[in-house]
Scaffold this active site. Structure first.
Site, PDB file in Angstrom:
ATOM      1  N   GLN A   3       0.944  -1.250  -0.036  1.00  0.00           N
ATOM      2  CA  GLN A   3       0.002  -0.086  -0.072  1.00  0.00           C
ATOM      3  C   GLN A   3       0.996   1.275   0.133  1.00  0.00           C
ATOM      4  OE1 GLN A   3      -2.680   1.806   3.373  1.00  0.00           O
ATOM      5  NE2 GLN A   3      -4.079   1.093   1.985  1.00  0.00           N
ATOM      6  N   CYS A  51      -6.916   6.831   4.707  1.00  0.00           N
ATOM      7  CA  CYS A  51      -6.561   6.985   6.024  1.00  0.00           C
ATOM      8  C   CYS A  51      -6.811   8.494   6.617  1.00  0.00           C
ATOM      9  CB  CYS A  51      -4.789   6.893   6.033  1.00  0.00           C
ATOM     10  SG  CYS A  51      -4.456   7.185   7.464  1.00  0.00           S
ATOM     11  N   HIS A  94     -13.884   0.663   2.787  1.00  0.00           N
ATOM     12  CA  HIS A  94     -14.427   0.869   4.373  1.00  0.00           C
ATOM     13  C   HIS A  94     -15.525   1.447   4.373  1.00  0.00           C
ATOM     14  CE1 HIS A  94     -12.669   1.497   8.720  1.00  0.00           C
ATOM     15  NE2 HIS A  94     -13.873   1.515   8.676  1.00  0.00           N
TER      16      HIS A  94
END
Length: 330
Positions: A65, A95, A166
């Site tokens: 990643q 993030c 997510h």
């Protein structure tokens, strides 16, 4: 092969999914896809690429990643990473940390899907390996219907190989990274709808999944599931996924075999300057559900930090765990 491995993956987690953690996880599952921690594209291009990118052959299948927002730099980082033999290159668009926002990458990129699409195209031009994106369902006040569709459509147009979603928004103002993992409500049906609309583009779901029963339910709607903290804190859960998720019922190592294998691994690493606690810290949850688990964790937490601690510390921790079945991890 990589599409099959994506049926179950362990999420990239800063300070956790390092190469020692991944060696442990690979002992537990032959098939699941493992992710590195996020590595900044600048660190790869301008820093010590060998330190950031090296991994052991046993870790395959493995995805790197990368965090970044500059298409040219991401292409350069991808080109360097390609030489290390990763199976997949993933761009972080999820993030929410302040450090990541200050670098204008991570979840804040969901507000600029055209730029992310440009990044994906640049990365694809630098490798023949799959380039994927991990994102949230939205950020801040975004409408998760319209904005998520727009973002995902741009990714598909750019030729992304797969999306990891997510199922929570990220609130860039007002919530800490830790709070962003639990406070924004989960919306699994929204991710299901996105996957249905964009099929056959492979899509994996992440967020709040704690058991394999839950994972199997998600697989009725999705191409794959990604677990993070649940897999890290209860690593023996991974010992069940080859049979339950991948249909491979070959015998997996028991705790004693895992501890012996990690002791052998530690012995090789200590000769190159690695401290035992850097390995043992990932093993604290191995004895969960067994008698002696508390003492097991204490030895790995305390004794492994002592100067000159060696593999014998791992075996001493094992001796304190009674030989009885582990609690079910369904």
């Amino acid at each position: 092969m990589i599409n099959q491995s994506r049926r179950f993956s362990v999420a990239p987690m800063m300070d956790w999914t390092d190469r020692h953690c991944r060696v442990l996880h690979r002992l537990l599952t032959r098939h699941g896809l493992l992710f590195t921690e996020m590595v900044n594209s600048g660190a790869i291009v301008h820093g010590d690429a060998e330190r950031h990118l090296r991994f052991a052959a046993v870790e395959h299948p493995i995805a790197l990643q990368i965090g970044g927002a500059d298409p040219a730099e991401l292409a350069a980082a991808t080109r360097i990473a390609d030489g290390f033999g990763y199976d997949e290159i993933n761009l972080n668009v999820g993030c929410p940390s302040d450090r990541v926002q200050s670098g204008r990458f991570g979840a804040c990129l969901m507000a600029v899907p055209d730029l992310v699409a440009e990044c994906v195209r640049a990365m694809r031009g630098a490798t023949d390996k799959p380039v994927t994106v991990k994102c949230r369902i939205g950020i801040d006040d975004q409408d998760i219907e319209e904005s998520l569709d727009r973002f995902a459509d741009k990714m598909a147009e750019a030729g992304v190989a797969a999306l990891y979603v997510h199922a929570r928004k990220a609130w860039l103002q007002g919530l800490s990274p830790k709070e962003n993992r639990t406070i924004p409500p989960l919306d699994y049906p929204r991710v299901y709808r996105l996957r249905q609309r964009l099929a056959p583009l492979p899509m994996m779901i992440n967020g709040g999944i704690e058991t394999l029963d839950q994972a199997e339910t998600h697989l009725e709607h999705m191409d794959g599931v990604m677990l993070g903290r649940a897999a890290y804190h209860n690593p023996m859960l991974l010992a069940e996924i080859d049979a339950r998720i991948f249909g491979d019922d070959r015998e997996v190592p028991d705790l004693a075999e895992i501890m012996r294998a990690m002791a052998e691994y530690a012995e090789t690493q200590l000769t190159s300057g690695v401290r035992l606690n850097n390995i043992a810290r990932h093993m604290l949850g191995l004895a969960n559900g067994r008698r002696g688990a508390r003492q097991f964790r204490q030895i790995l937490s305390v004794d492994a930090c002592r100067p000159n601690a060696g593999p014998e510390v791992l075996m001493r921790a094992l001796e304190l765990v009674e030989d009885q079945p582990m609690a079910a991890a369904s």
